[in-house]
Design an enzyme around this catalytic site. Structure first.
Site, mmCIF file in Angstrom:
data_model
loop_
_atom_site.group_PDB
_atom_site.id
_atom_site.type_symbol
_atom_site.label_atom_id
_atom_site.label_comp_id
_atom_site.label_asym_id
_atom_site.label_seq_id
_atom_site.Cartn_x
_atom_site.Cartn_y
_atom_site.Cartn_z
ATOM 1 N N ARG A 20 19.961 29.837 20.342
ATOM 2 C CA ARG A 20 19.884 29.408 21.728
ATOM 3 C C ARG A 20 20.733 28.149 21.911
ATOM 4 N NH1 ARG A 20 18.639 31.335 26.735
ATOM 5 N NH2 ARG A 20 17.182 30.037 27.882
ATOM 6 N N THR A 48 23.129 38.760 30.848
ATOM 7 C CA THR A 48 22.607 38.859 29.494
ATOM 8 C C THR A 48 22.824 40.279 29.032
ATOM 9 O OG1 THR A 48 21.003 37.210 30.095
ATOM 10 C CG2 THR A 48 20.435 38.547 28.201
ATOM 11 N N THR A 70 23.186 35.955 25.695
ATOM 12 C CA THR A 70 23.372 35.644 27.104
ATOM 13 C C THR A 70 24.362 34.517 27.383
ATOM 14 O OG1 THR A 70 22.153 35.126 29.146
ATOM 15 C CG2 THR A 70 21.463 33.951 27.169
ATOM 16 N N ASP A 98 18.205 27.231 32.780
ATOM 17 C CA ASP A 98 16.934 27.753 32.265
ATOM 18 C C ASP A 98 15.925 26.641 31.972
ATOM 19 O OD1 ASP A 98 17.202 30.459 32.481
ATOM 20 O OD2 ASP A 98 17.781 30.817 30.407
ATOM 21 N N SER A 132 13.612 33.883 28.388
ATOM 22 C CA SER A 132 12.750 35.061 28.559
ATOM 23 C C SER A 132 13.193 36.203 27.660
ATOM 24 C CB SER A 132 12.817 35.547 30.007
ATOM 25 O OG SER A 132 12.384 34.553 30.888
ATOM 26 N N GLY A 134 18.011 40.663 32.091
ATOM 27 C CA GLY A 134 17.278 40.663 33.353
ATOM 28 C C GLY A 134 16.497 39.392 33.624
ATOM 29 N N GLY A 135 16.813 38.303 32.926
ATOM 30 C CA GLY A 135 16.131 37.034 33.207
ATOM 31 C C GLY A 135 14.641 37.183 33.015
HETATM 32 O O1 DON Z 1 17.387 33.234 28.423
HETATM 33 C C1 DON Z 1 17.050 33.727 29.496
HETATM 34 O O2 DON Z 1 15.916 34.075 29.751
HETATM 35 C C2 DON Z 1 18.080 33.968 30.583
HETATM 36 N N1 DON Z 1 19.180 33.068 30.434
HETATM 37 C C3 DON Z 1 18.508 35.410 30.515
HETATM 38 C C4 DON Z 1 19.493 35.775 31.604
HETATM 39 C C5 DON Z 1 19.587 37.231 31.866
HETATM 40 O O3 DON Z 1 18.877 38.036 31.304
HETATM 41 C C6 DON Z 1 20.549 37.663 32.887
HETATM 42 N N2 DON Z 1 20.581 39.105 32.997
HETATM 43 N N3 DON Z 1 20.714 39.834 33.869
#
Ligand code: DON
Length: 561
Positions: A99, A373, A391, A415, A445, A465-466
């Site tokens: 990360r 992501t 991501t 985030d 997430s 998908g955040g």
């Molecule tokens: O780490 C995370 O939770 C977010 N940065 C993920 C972003 C994400 O999944 C975007 N996708 N559509």
């Protein structure tokens, strides 16, 4: 609803520039072979090629990540970060956390103006939104589980960058939609902006990225974190309000963390611990849903959705309150997923009507969370499983391309909780636990997950998908374990999502209307949205047949070694 299920779609092999002996499809059933499922046919193919060369699941997933950085720049990256969850055939389980971290000069209120108002444009776009990239360090940390040397693992990506490849219709549309932002956030013109619109089939050759990848190939992680690439990255920071320094880059470290493991109905779920909220949420949601014998109901039926949404509501309220980087805050995971705690949390559940979000969490205190992501699921012929979600956060991250080095930088700083109660780009709120501090990891997430049954891989799953990631993975597991659905139905059936705040339940456009009406009658506020996630799933049945499915929502593809 079954009629909505997408049947097998074969990809045209015309996209396959180099390894034409590899089978690339949307869905496959095979035995005794390795498979790679990712967001792009050429990236899956790169992984399968590495399997063919004698690599294992970890070699393949690393090659696929490098290739995604070339062929899927909206999310594939070397300028972002990710998580790897591994389960080896010898029983060993592990995770690698690469990360991004906050730069040393970052501070708690860095996105607030004089009046204390949060400026999320700054946490979401441009140079100040960038966290220190972790991906390349993560790939090198993975090497100890690999069989091949990095110079071989990275080669398919170098070939794709150097010789070029034909972009897909989806990528062309995505690039066209971002033109204005690319122009706004880059000081000079970039390769991804053209006079005339991009179209599917256009050849993309990436010279600068090729050089960067070759430096990594030659010098190792230092080819990214020190020397020319680092200098270019820092020079890019100085063209605007960026704060990442050479020292920040040199000091970046991955964290190898014990996987979060828990039992779900006799299956061993192996997933990502904090600083991803994904694993904790997954454990909380599955365990709360288990109080109601979910297996009695059907996928996307009213009672099933109610149970699952109410579990989501309670878990996401905890996310906002308690979750963050465990190197900076107290890790309350074991308490939050304990039977006693969850039983208590579940007491207010009723089939009669929706529980108001205000009854399960402290809304006033809470701030908000932030979209691109991508997920990769791999299994090799020996039964080693690898699950990676990686991501840049938003599409093409901060939209800033490092001049001279050819890669996009993330906007992962969004985030963090930029201010308690202020939602990030995914509408997530947070507080103290996820406040900005130098070197801290922002709460994620992402939920790369492997499930073992009797010690053997049973599912490998994940999605972008955040904040919808944990809820999509949760649905995937319930679909297979409780509803006994096959991987294709699980991946391609319409999904739903709830995250405590906002109070709304999001459903994909093709979600069953009867369920929507019944939920509305029980006080649920329903919002239709175009798409939830892009799930890449592998299910292995008791006979050892591997059923691999790439999401029908995108260019996603399965490649077989
Ligand atoms: O780490 C995370 O939770 C977010 N940065 C993920 C972003 C994400 O999944 C975007 N996708 N559509």
């Amino acid at each position: 609803m079954k009629k909505l299920i997408i049947s097998i779609i074969l990809f045209s092999h015309s996209v396959s520039a180099q390894y034409t002996d590899i089978n690339i499809v949307k869905e496959v059933k095979v035995k005794n072979k390795g498979v790679v499922v990712s967001a792009h046919p050429l990236a899956s193919e790169a992984g399968a090629k590495i399997l063919k060369m004698g690599g294992n699941a970890y070699d393949a997933i690393t090659a696929t990540q490098y290739a995604l950085a070339v062929v899927y720049p909206q999310a594939g990256n070397i300028g972002g970060g990710g998580f790897l969850v591994g389960a080896k055939s010898n029983g060993e389980k592990f995770t690698i956390d690469y990360r991004e971290t906050a730069p040393k000069k970052a501070s708690r209120d860095m996105y607030l103006d004089k009046n204390g108002k949060a400026n999320t444009d700054l946490s979401q776009n441009g140079r100040l939104a960038v966290g220190i990239p972790g991906s390349v360090a993560g790939f090198f940390a993975t090497l100890k589980y690999c069989k091949l040397p990095m110079n071989q693992i990275i080669q398919p990506a170098i070939d794709l960058a150097e010789k070029g490849f034909a972009i897909t219709d989806q990528e062309a549309a995505m690039l066209n939609s971002q033109k204005e932002y690319f122009q706004k956030h880059n000081k000079s013109s970039i390769l991804f902006v053209k006079e005339t619109p991009w179209k599917g089939g256009d050849l993309l050759v990436q010279k600068e990225l090729t050089e960067t990848l070759k430096l990594i190939q030659k010098l190792g992680a230092k080819g990214f974190y020190e020397g020319k690439t680092a200098d270019l990255l820092v020079a890019e920071m100085k063209k605007g309000n960026g704060i990442i320094t050479l020292e920040d880059l040199k000091n970046y470290k991955v964290a190898e963390r014990k996987a979060l493991e828990f039992d779900y109905k006799g299956n061993n779920v192996v997933t990502m611990p904090l600083p991803s909220s994904g694993g904790v949420l997954l454990a909380q949601m599955l365990r709360m849903a288990a109080f109601e014998n979910l297996e009695k109901y059907q996928q996307n039926s009213t009672p099933a959705v109610q149970i699952m949404v109410e579990a989501e509501r309670r878990a996401y309220a905890d996310r906002a309150e308690y979750m963050g980087d465990p190197d900076f805050i107290e890790d309350k995971t074991s308490y939050l997923i304990s039977e006693n705690y969850l039983k208590n949390r579940w007491k207010s559940f009723s089939f009669n009507k929706a529980t108001p979000s205000s009854e399960v969490g402290n809304i006033i205190k809470q701030p908000k969370e932030s979209t691109e992501t991508t997920h990769i699921s791999v299994i090799d012929k020996d039964g080693n499983a690898a699950s990676v979600t990686t991501t840049l956060n938003g599409y093409y991250g901060s939209k800033v391309l490092v001049t001279g080095a050819g890669f996009f930088l993330n906007n992962e700083m969004d985030d963090f909780s930029v201010k308690p109660g202020v939602p990030n780009m995914f509408g997530a709120v947070g507080g103290e636990a996820n406040a900005i501090q130098p070197n801290k990891r922002m709460l994620s997430s992402m939920t790369p997950t492997i499930i073992l049954k009797n010690g053997k891989p049973y599912m490998v799953v994940g999605t972008p998908g955040g904040t919808t990631i944990p809820t999509s993975v949760y649905q995937s597991i319930v679909d297979v374990v409780d509803f006994k659905l096959n991987a294709n139905i699980s991946v391609n059936a319409p999904k739903f999502h709830h995250q405590w705040l906002p109070e709304t339940v999001s459903v994909e456009n093709n979600f069953p209307e009867a369920t929507i009406s019944e939920l509305k009658a029980k006080n649920y506020v329903i919002e239709k949205i175009k798409q939830i996630g892009k799930t890449e799933m592998i299910v292995i049945d008791d006979n050892g047949t591997i059923h691999a499915v790439a999401d029908g929502r995108g260019d996603d593809s399965v490649a077989v070694e």
